[in-house]
Write a protein that holds these residues in place. Structure first.
Motif, PDB file in Angstrom:
ATOM      1  N   HIS A 267      51.933  29.306  77.463  1.00  0.00           N
ATOM      2  CA  HIS A 267      52.991  30.386  77.145  1.00  0.00           C
ATOM      3  C   HIS A 267      53.247  30.523  75.962  1.00  0.00           C
ATOM      4  N   THR A 440      48.786  35.597  81.804  1.00  0.00           N
ATOM      5  CA  THR A 440      48.242  37.394  82.143  1.00  0.00           C
ATOM      6  C   THR A 440      49.375  37.911  81.243  1.00  0.00           C
ATOM      7  N   THR A 441      49.308  38.970  80.851  1.00  0.00           N
ATOM      8  CA  THR A 441      49.848  40.358  80.423  1.00  0.00           C
ATOM      9  C   THR A 441      49.063  41.149  80.341  1.00  0.00           C
ATOM     10  N   GLY A 447      45.636  38.848  76.453  1.00  0.00           N
ATOM     11  CA  GLY A 447      47.187  38.550  74.898  1.00  0.00           C
ATOM     12  C   GLY A 447      47.406  37.433  74.528  1.00  0.00           C
ATOM     13  N   ASN A 637      52.780  42.560  74.597  1.00  0.00           N
ATOM     14  CA  ASN A 637      52.923  40.472  74.981  1.00  0.00           C
ATOM     15  C   ASN A 637      53.754  40.056  74.880  1.00  0.00           C
ATOM     16  N   TYR A 675      51.091  49.178  81.857  1.00  0.00           N
ATOM     17  CA  TYR A 675      50.997  47.673  81.255  1.00  0.00           C
ATOM     18  C   TYR A 675      51.917  46.283  81.631  1.00  0.00           C
ATOM     19  N   SER A 679      52.417  43.055  84.271  1.00  0.00           N
ATOM     20  CA  SER A 679      52.176  41.332  83.854  1.00  0.00           C
ATOM     21  C   SER A 679      53.517  40.640  85.339  1.00  0.00           C
TER      22      SER A 679
END
Length: 702
Positions: A267, A440-441, A447, A637, A675, A679
């Motif tokens: 990340h 993951t987002t 993303g 993100n 959203y 995440s």
């Protein structure tokens, strides 16, 4: 030879049994997916939650692949702590455990940037008890270590040319380094007992541009070269994201030949690559380079560069901070002058005389150092000027000015995106495995995949059952790249062990600091928990304000980041159940405190980047210009990944219990709230304050 080796699953079972672990479904799924990727050449992104055992899940198939093919696998990490864990603990134990199955004990090595190793040539030619005053900046020197992470707590000092004698703090550090050079086997800065300042380390190290290379009289004994030779014989080479970026993004080959790369803490990859590809200019740096060049070129040529540096410094004093979409008046002339005079100085530096390295090693070293500084300045100025040759909407690089307390005004240039660089220089060259606890987002890999240069694959939803190859769209620039997305899950029962509480009744955070209602909420939550709280704040100002408030209104101890080294603060926090620790960014990602000591994580607000962040705001604008949702793709993100990292501080072992409390009502009231929540780990969610207070009190009394 591949067919004669045990399968990845069998090797993993052997490793787990030998190391005293237990079988984990997610770990096995990840190991098999990594093995499949290495066998097929298909890239793989794996989200593996805390407790999955992801290090073992990628090391086992990596060792098998290296033994089977005779190739080398590079493992890249973002932090020194993980590098040391892999090299000092995981790989030695794993190699010993798998030797009966593989028939060999696969060798491994660690490789760092050249500047992390002591340079014997500089030691042998440089002064033992003093430093070159030109290299000592006149502002405070903080030991910000190579790679972005400190290995020892060091004290800020005010340096001046008077601080370079044999009795000064700097002189004593340099003398200690010279003594250490006589006994070290590695020359690795991280192996030095008790750290030294960057100012002292610069006197005994060189960058890759400053290195004399094979003509150096110490080349055969060079610590950096010996580390490279060892890495060239290893099956697994552990390095960091910065060195991986240098190897991939430049023509300088620093890593051994390899056909596969495992990127842990993936990340952070894009940010680390952006850091490596960012260049900067200051008036001071230009002037210092010119004065160094004056020893090698005619005075008039050097004076012109000094004047260009002074002109740049004067210009920066009157120019606006932040992103420069348009060049301020006079900036084009100032940058052109810097570029032109640096190039002229570079051309005027005479070539080495025959035998100079042997007869005048200090002179040869000074020449190389001067050339490196001139090259960097000319390149930076050229990139800045070139970026304005295209309209704003078509630019691939962004220029901005920052004002820092220690260094003053700094002009920087960085790529708008590193996706194309990664796609062409990393994914097109090697099989790449990317893994982290947070990839993951919004429940998708898209993303981060976009920042890595991989094609969008919206169907790559988290799947704990298998890792299925995904067909990328044929009209994408990366259409030839195939990749797989896998969520290996986590051994934690999030819904049973943790609560995600959003204080929906609080007003949305504003720019004026924490509201009185949020302050009361913070105090009440920590009181219910009996301390045992990690407070994660969006800024150091907010963290300090919270610490002051809590010390006034609580009877339990409160620690604040910055009052001691982070390592010492975390140790104090872990030793006393009633203690609260508050801080900012490094605590969001760097704290691992299992057990009752940490039962409550409080997050003051959604960690969106600052709206005036030059690079992120430019990226957001670029997405919007292409018809996308720039806010969600960039700011969203960014916040989602950091929020997931912060929330991940709560549960570190399967028996841990606790609450994550977010004092930002937008997490449930704003349209993007869903959203962001998608995440996060699947905690049981509530907005009921009384339920949470009761749960914390029960945990405290358990």
């Amino acid at each position: 030879m591949t067919d004669s080796l045990p399968s990845v699953s069998d090797l993993l079972a052997t490793a787990v049994e030998s190391l005293g672990g237990s079988e984990r479904t997610g770990q096995l799924a990840m190991a098999e997916a990594v093995g499949n990727a290495l066998a097929t050449g298909e890239h793989l992104a794996v989200q593996a939650g805390t407790g999955t055992g992801k290090s073992l899940a990628y090391l086992v198939p990596s060792l098998r692949h290296a033994v089977a093919t005779g190739g080398t696998v590079v493992v890249s990490t973002a932090t020194i702590a993980l590098q040391n864990q892999l090299v000092d603990r995981d790989l030695p134990r794993l190699a010993a455990a798998l030797r009966p199955e593989l028939g060999v004990s696969p060798p491994h090595a660690i490789l760092k940037g050249r500047g992390n190793y002591l340079c014997l040539h500089r030691v042998s030619t440089g002064p033992v008890d003093e430093a070159d005053p030109e290299e000592i900046e006149t502002e405070e020197l903080f030991d910000l270590p190579l790679g972005g992470e400190s290995t020892a707590a060091r004290t800020p000092r005010q340096a001046s040319t008077r601080d370079t004698g044999p009795s000064s703090w700097l002189g004593r550090e340099i003398a200690r380094l010279h003594d250490w050079a006589q006994e070290t086997d590695t020359g690795d800065r991280d192996d030095l007992p008790r750290g030294v300042s960057d100012a002292a380390w610069r006197q005994v190290s060189v960058t890759s541009r400053e290195c004399l290379g094979q003509v150096c009289p110490e080349f055969t004994e060079c610590f950096a070269e010996l580390a490279r030779q060892k890495a060239g014989q290893a099956d697994v080479v552990v390095t960091n994201h910065a060195l991986l970026a240098i190897d991939a993004m430049t023509d300088v080959s620093v890593l051994p030949e390899h056909d596969a790369v495992v990127i842990d803490e993936a990340h952070e990859l894009s940010d680390r690559v952006t850091g490596v590809t960012t260049a900067e200019l200051t008036g001071t740096a230009v002037i210092q380079a010119a004065r160094r060049a004056a020893k090698l070129v005619d005075q008039q040529t050097a004076d012109r560069m000094v004047a260009a540096g002074e002109g740049l410094a004067t210009l920066l004093e009157i120019c606006p901070e932040g992103r420069w979409d348009l060049l301020p008046e006079g900036a084009d002339l100032a940058l052109a002058a810097v570029r032109h005079t640096a190039e002229n100085c570079r051309s005027a530096v005479p070539g080495p005389k025959p035998g100079e390295v042997a007869n005048d090693p200090q002179g040869a070293s000074d020449r190389q150092k001067t050339l490196a500084a001139l090259d960097e300045i000319a390149d930076a100025a050229d990139r800045m000027l070139s970026s304005y040759e295209k309209p704003v909407t078509e630019r691939v690089e962004i220029v901005w000015m920052s004002v820092e307390d220690r260094r003053g005004r700094i002009l920087r240039v960085a790529p708008l995106s590193v996706a194309g660089l990664l796609r062409a220089r990393l994914f097109a060259e090697s099989t790449v495995i990317l893994t982290s606890a947070t990839l993951t987002t919004g429940g998708r890999f898209d993303g981060l995949a976009a920042t890595w240069g991989l094609p969008p694959a919206s169907s790559a939803r988290p799947d704990t059952a298998s890792a299925v190859a995904l067909e990328p769209p044929s009209d994408d620039d990366a259409s030839s790249l195939r990749w797989t997305g896998l969520d290996a899950g986590s051994p934690f029962d999030y819904r049973r062990n943790g609560i995600l509480y959003v204080a929906a009744h609080l007003p949305a955070p504003g720019r004026d600091g924490t509201s009185p209602a949020a302050e009361d909420e913070l105090v009440d939550l920590i009181t219910a928990a009996g301390g045992r709280t990690l407070g994660l704040f969006s800024s150091m100002r907010a963290a300090k304000a919270a610490a002051e408030l809590l010390r006034e209104r609580l009877d339990t101890p409160v620690l604040c980041q910055g009052e001691d080294s982070t390592a010492n603060l975390v140790a104090q926090f872990a030793d006393d159940e009633e203690t609260t620790l508050v801080g900012t960014l490094s605590l969001w990602q760097g704290v691992d405190v299992p057990g009752r000591t940490l039962s409550l994580v409080v997050i003051d607000r959604i960690p969106f980047p600052r709206p005036d962040d030059p690079l992120l705001s430019a990226r957001q604008r670029a997405v919007g210009a292409r018809g996308g949702n720039g806010f969600l793709a960039v700011a969203g993100n960014h916040a989602a990944l950091l929020l997931a990292q912060g929330v991940g501080r709560l549960l570190r072992r399967t028996e841990d219990r606790g609450v994550v409390a977010v004092l930002d009502s937008r997490l449930v009231t704003a349209r993007y709230g869903g959203y962001l929540r998608a995440s996060l780990p699947p905690f049981w969610q509530t907005t009921d304050r009384d339920v949470v207070i009761g749960a914390l009190e029960r945990l405290r009394n358990a």
